[in-house]
Design an enzyme around this catalytic site. Structure first.
Site, mmCIF file in Angstrom:
data_model
loop_
_atom_site.group_PDB
_atom_site.id
_atom_site.type_symbol
_atom_site.label_atom_id
_atom_site.label_comp_id
_atom_site.label_asym_id
_atom_site.label_seq_id
_atom_site.Cartn_x
_atom_site.Cartn_y
_atom_site.Cartn_z
ATOM 1 N N ASP A 1 3.572 -5.447 11.723
ATOM 2 C CA ASP A 1 2.785 -4.692 11.204
ATOM 3 C C ASP A 1 3.225 -3.240 11.237
ATOM 4 O OD1 ASP A 1 0.790 -3.377 9.665
ATOM 5 O OD2 ASP A 1 -1.069 -3.710 11.273
ATOM 6 N N ASN B 1 0.859 -1.272 0.267
ATOM 7 C CA ASN B 1 -0.071 0.028 -0.004
ATOM 8 C C ASN B 1 0.932 1.086 0.007
ATOM 9 O OD1 ASN B 1 0.810 -0.443 2.428
ATOM 10 N ND2 ASN B 1 -1.155 0.045 3.421
#
Length: 431
Positions: free
Chosen positions: A306, A93
């Site tokens: 993450d 992303n």
């Protein structure tokens, strides 16, 4: 020829041993290696520190290209080396989205150029992360980057037909689809975990079923087409139950948990501090305990950070306007030591399995997640597990500072990291 002798390290937390590195390779492991075999070597006195294989993170946001104000491949890999990582998988992303061979090759080559750790790009599942059309999965796999993991992380592949097609496509070359499990209609306007705390604070709730329903669908799809699916940042007790059931059925599913979901709960949101705003949200104490148990028994395969860096202005604002995410590369091992090792749920050998061996296996990271034995690549990290100290983000190598642990005392400190025999971190400082 360069030689490094690590003396007196507890390999995987076991008995103290000496480890000799010659150039890029481990060439001797044993007790009291002879002077002749290590002649001319640089000596590192490990003094009972823990020696682990270099850590591998299957879920890192490096933000480049497009959001270099948050992080770059250089700063992100420096943070990785500081945290004991020798390989990271960079999420898609970015801006532009990593949905073509050209973009994934750019990220891959930036990682090679900077050299603090290996960077393996993750390709987008759909064009522009829009969930409407499959991206160039085959072209990304065949590119110089050799992409094997695909994810629209940040968004869910919520269309069941698109998800089925993706699973069928990657099966042809042994790839895996990593799903961000979030049913979008069930999380419209959501700000935190749906439960007692959200009700008391009047914040939009993010129900556990929004995650669990997608996981249930996707493990059944993976079974139907005979493909591999990986569940990103699993966060609820119900999700654990579904993955455990799927594995008992023989479905080829793997799952990850983040360090922050092993430690923090939705009670933190009472402070309204946006540093605790993350996707998926912090859950309840019951969920945290279920995640720890699942990581211990192998239902959850790996720990993934993450790592989600954001600039100051995206977090230093009111809760509703704040970006979601936390940095994690430089604190991950410390959190795992506190929540899993010091509680007796995992040994250091288990930590090596969950943070190096298995993530490397899932992502097919060649040369990483290997045993600490003769002939293996010298991808290693040395941990001072006796260390205790407060987290100070001012000292982070990451460009961003959005850590939930600022001022919190955590155990353990990475003192050395070696990437193919070359020190990237020495005495806690970047080489």
């Amino acid at each position: 020829m360069s030689k490094i002798l690590i003396r007196g390290a507890k390999v995987l937390g076991g008995e103290a041993q000496d480890v000799l590195i010659t150039d890029e390779t481990i060439t001797a492991v044993g007790s009291d290696l002879t002077v002749s075999s290590a002649e001319g070597a640089q000596v590192i006195e490990a003094d009972g520190k823990i020696l682990l294989p270099g850590l591998v993170d299957l879920h890192t946001h490096l933000r480049e290209p497009g959001r270099e104000d948050s992080e770059t491949v250089l700063t992100g890999t420096r943070a990785a080396a500081s945290g004991g990582y020798t390989a990271v998988f960079a999420m898609a992303n970015t801006f532009p989205v990593a949905d073509t061979a050209g973009v994934v090759e750019q990220v891959y080559r930036l990682g090679q150029e900077h050299g603090y750790c290996d960077v393996q790009p993750i390709g987008a599942v759909t064009v522009g992360l829009e969930g409407k059309k499959l991206a160039e999965l085959g072209a990304m796999h065949e590119s110089a980057a050799g992409v094997t993991v695909f994810s629209d992380d940040g968004k869910c592949v919520d269309d069941a037909v698109i998800m089925r097609r993706a699973l069928e496509y990657v099966k042809a070359f042994g790839g895996v689809v990593a799903q961000h499990a979030q049913e979008p209609r069930l999380t419209e306007g959501a700000q935190m975990n749906e439960g007692v705390v959200s009700a008391e604070l009047g914040l939009g709730g993010w129900p556990a079923v929004a995650e669990e329903s997608i996981i249930a669908r996707d493990v059944l799809l993976a079974e139907h087409v005979g493909s591999r699916v990986h569940i990103c940042h699993l966060s609820t007790a119900g999700s654990v139950g579904i993955v455990r059931w799927a594995k008992s059925r023989g479905i080829d599913v793997t799952a990850e948990v983040t360090p922050h979901h092993l430690l923090l709960t939705d009670e933190m949101v009472r402070t309204y501090n946006p540093v605790y705003k993350v996707n998926p949200p912090l859950r309840t104490e019951r969920d945290v305990m279920a995640l720890r148990e699942a990581l211990a028994d192998g239902t959850i395969d790996i720990v993934a950070t993450d790592h989600a860096p954001h600039p100051h202005e995206d977090k230093d604002c009111e809760w509703a306007a704040a970006a979601m995410g936390m940095v994690g590369l430089e604190t991950a091992l410390s959190v795992v030591q506190q929540t899993m090792v010091e509680t007796g749920l995992l040994t250091w050998a288990d930590v090596a399995d969950r943070m190096s061996f298995k993530p490397a296996q899932i992502g097919q990271a060649k040369g990483h997640g290997r045993p600490i034995s003769v002939g293996e690549p010298a991808n290693l990290t040395l941990v001072d597990s006796a260390y205790r100290g407060e987290v100070d983000p001012a000292g982070f190598a990451s460009r961003s500072r959005n850590t939930p642990y600022e001022g919190r005392e955590l155990p353990g400190r990475i003192t050395h990291t070696f990437l193919r025999g070359r020190a990237t971190l020495v005495d806690g400082k970047l080489a």
